[in-house]
Design a protein around this motif. Structure first.
Motif, PDB file in Angstrom:
ATOM      1  N   ILE A   1      -9.861  65.606  13.189  1.00  0.00           N
ATOM      2  CA  ILE A   1     -10.869  64.939  12.362  1.00  0.00           C
ATOM      3  C   ILE A   1     -10.203  63.985  11.376  1.00  0.00           C
ATOM      4  O   ILE A   1     -10.690  62.876  11.141  1.00  0.00           O
ATOM      5  N   SER A   2      -9.087  64.409  10.819  1.00  0.00           N
ATOM      6  CA  SER A   2      -8.396  63.574   9.835  1.00  0.00           C
ATOM      7  C   SER A   2      -7.815  62.309  10.431  1.00  0.00           C
ATOM      8  O   SER A   2      -7.440  61.394   9.691  1.00  0.00           O
ATOM      9  N   LEU A   3      -7.745  62.245  11.772  1.00  0.00           N
ATOM     10  CA  LEU A   3      -7.151  61.080  12.436  1.00  0.00           C
ATOM     11  C   LEU A   3      -8.200  60.097  12.955  1.00  0.00           C
ATOM     12  O   LEU A   3      -7.861  59.157  13.676  1.00  0.00           O
ATOM     13  N   LEU A   4      -9.455  60.299  12.581  1.00  0.00           N
ATOM     14  CA  LEU A   4     -10.484  59.357  13.019  1.00  0.00           C
ATOM     15  C   LEU A   4     -10.230  57.947  12.502  1.00  0.00           C
ATOM     16  O   LEU A   4     -10.669  56.961  13.102  1.00  0.00           O
ATOM     17  N   ALA A   5      -9.496  57.845  11.393  1.00  0.00           N
ATOM     18  CA  ALA A   5      -9.176  56.516  10.868  1.00  0.00           C
ATOM     19  C   ALA A   5      -8.335  55.712  11.849  1.00  0.00           C
ATOM     20  O   ALA A   5      -8.330  54.473  11.800  1.00  0.00           O
ATOM     21  N   SER A   6      -7.638  56.403  12.752  1.00  0.00           N
ATOM     22  CA  SER A   6      -6.850  55.679  13.750  1.00  0.00           C
ATOM     23  C   SER A   6      -7.752  54.884  14.689  1.00  0.00           C
ATOM     24  O   SER A   6      -7.337  53.858  15.244  1.00  0.00           O
ATOM     25  N   LEU A   7      -8.994  55.338  14.871  1.00  0.00           N
ATOM     26  CA  LEU A   7      -9.952  54.554  15.661  1.00  0.00           C
ATOM     27  C   LEU A   7     -10.271  53.244  14.962  1.00  0.00           C
ATOM     28  O   LEU A   7     -10.390  52.194  15.611  1.00  0.00           O
ATOM     29  N   ASP A   8     -10.427  53.303  13.642  1.00  0.00           N
ATOM     30  CA  ASP A   8     -10.697  52.073  12.884  1.00  0.00           C
ATOM     31  C   ASP A   8      -9.552  51.082  13.047  1.00  0.00           C
ATOM     32  O   ASP A   8      -9.775  49.877  13.227  1.00  0.00           O
ATOM     33  N   ALA A   9      -8.307  51.580  12.981  1.00  0.00           N
ATOM     34  CA  ALA A   9      -7.153  50.704  13.121  1.00  0.00           C
ATOM     35  C   ALA A   9      -7.096  50.101  14.526  1.00  0.00           C
ATOM     36  O   ALA A   9      -6.805  48.903  14.691  1.00  0.00           O
ATOM     37  N   ALA A  10      -7.382  50.906  15.534  1.00  0.00           N
ATOM     38  CA  ALA A  10      -7.366  50.406  16.907  1.00  0.00           C
ATOM     39  C   ALA A  10      -8.431  49.333  17.122  1.00  0.00           C
ATOM     40  O   ALA A  10      -8.181  48.300  17.766  1.00  0.00           O
ATOM     41  N   ILE A  11      -9.603  49.571  16.579  1.00  0.00           N
ATOM     42  CA  ILE A  11     -10.703  48.614  16.713  1.00  0.00           C
ATOM     43  C   ILE A  11     -10.356  47.306  16.005  1.00  0.00           C
ATOM     44  O   ILE A  11     -10.563  46.210  16.549  1.00  0.00           O
TER      45      ILE A  11
END
Length: 393
Positions: A84-94
């Motif tokens: 859950i804490s790594l969902l920000a990695s989706l923002d970076a990928a996008i």
């Protein structure tokens, strides 16, 4: 994550009736191959890790493999968000994919891995996650999957290819003799069905993980049981939910087309991933499931590297496999891809000194580069290609 030892004789647990995952609205989806005409997005975090590999080759005076490393930094690789804490990695990928698509003019397909089921990796534990039991399922739905849906729905300008829960179905089919796997099965079914239902978005292509030929590719009962399990999960998603297809060989070492048939593949029709996908497809078609596949070729063992399929951890010798490729003789394949970032350890196993699962294993990466597929050609220069909109590394 890992691959389980073969256990085709294990009995399946009883199917759990649907408890009604909350679906999103039915959407119209493009039926064309999402990888044709698009570039698999670069995983910039992975590219940054490769700087250590580049430096190692330079220190050794190995310019050829240093230039091959530069090539690898520009190739597309799937990106994982295993907590859950790594969902920000989706923002970076996008953000990175959008910038390259908008400013570079190259359509992107963003490869992502959804991997955080409660009690995941139930048969091994090398990649055990943060969630467990019914409380974990609640958090998986409300915090993890809903977080995915929110982010991907806002990125309608991008195309996504999402691998859904590596190893989960394999454990449901073959490892019900393991108490934790038996307890986890109904949670897996409900969690995956919920993820499928929530990600019914027109720009999202879902690939439910189908393990690999050495796990689920044995005749006839095991392949049939696997296909039925896929069907049960997709049906459970409800509301006419669909998936694009299936992923195979994620984090494993099977070649797409084996140049040498290994002795341990005797009696199996699925002795490489080309044969596995062709063997599985008719069973899927009989159940009205899609027969499209992506095959992970980020790491491929060299002939003779393993004595049995059950060897899954930091296998050596191995090399980087063919990168993104859609023009193949197998009519079921959408693309060869790199799902597992090649260089992350499988765990403290396989080779002496291997770090914990997911940690960078630089000596192993050097071997992968040295033994890379012929399509991984050395770059013309030792300088790293950078563009103004790429994140700094």
């Amino acid at each position: 994550m890992r691959s389980a030892p073969l256990a085709s004789a294990l009995a399946l647990g009883a199917l759990v009736p649907s408890s009604g995952a909350v679906p999103t609205a039915i959407v119209s989806r493009d039926s064309s191959n999402p990888f044709v005409g698009r570039k698999l997005s670069i995983n910039h975090s992975y590219a940054a890790s490769l700087e250590a590999t580049f430096d190692s080759f330079i220190e050794e005076g190995d310019e050829l493999n240093a230039r091959k490393t530069r090539t690898v930094q520009g190739l597309g690789t799937f990106q994982w968000a295993p907590a859950i804490s790594l969902l920000a990695s989706l923002d970076a990928a996008i953000s990175a994919a959008r910038a390259e698509q908008n400013q570079g003019g190259v359509p992107q397909v963003v490869g992502l891995v959804l991997y955080n089921l409660p009690d995941r990796d139930c048969s091994a534990g090398e990649s055990a996650g943060e969630l467990s039991g019914e409380d974990g399922l609640r958090r998986y739905k409300n915090e993890y999957v809903d977080g995915w849906a929110e982010r991907l729905s806002r990125a309608s300008d991008l195309t996504f290819a999402v691998v859904v829960e590596p190893d989960a179905v394999g454990n449901m089919v073959t490892n019900q003799g393991v108490p934790l796997c038996a307890e986890a099965k109904p949670i897996y079914e409900e969690g995956i069905a919920y993820a499928i239902s929530k990600l019914q978005l027109p720009n999202v292509n879902l690939y439910l993980d189908a393990s690999h030929g050495g796990w689920l590719g044995w005749p006839d009962n095991l392949v049939l049981e696997a296909a039925q399990q896929f069907k049960d999960i997709v049906d459970r998603a409800g509301n006419n939910a669909t998936i694009r297809g299936f992923s195979t060989n994620v984090s494993n070492y099977n070649p797409f087309k084996a140049t040498v048939r290994e002795d341990y593949t005797e009696w199996s029709p699925s002795w490489d991933e080309d044969h596995y996908t062709s063997s599985l497809a008719p069973y899927l078609e009989e159940l009205d499931l899609p027969t499209r596949f992506i095959v992970d070729q980020s790491r491929v063992h060299l002939p003779g590297a393993r004595e049995e399929w059950g060897e899954w951890c930091n296998v050596a010798p191995a090399g980087l496999g063919a990168p993104q490729k859609t023009d193949l003789e197998n009519p079921y394949i959408d693309s060869l891809v790199w799902v597992k970032p090649p260089g992350e350890s499988d765990g403290r196993c396989g080779l002496e000194g291997a770090p914990a699962a997911g940690q960078w294993f630089n000596e192993y990466v050097q071997m992968l580069v040295e033994n890379a597929h012929e399509d991984v050609q050395p770059a013309d220069s030792l300088e790293r290609v950078t563009k103004s909109w790429w994140p700094q590394i």
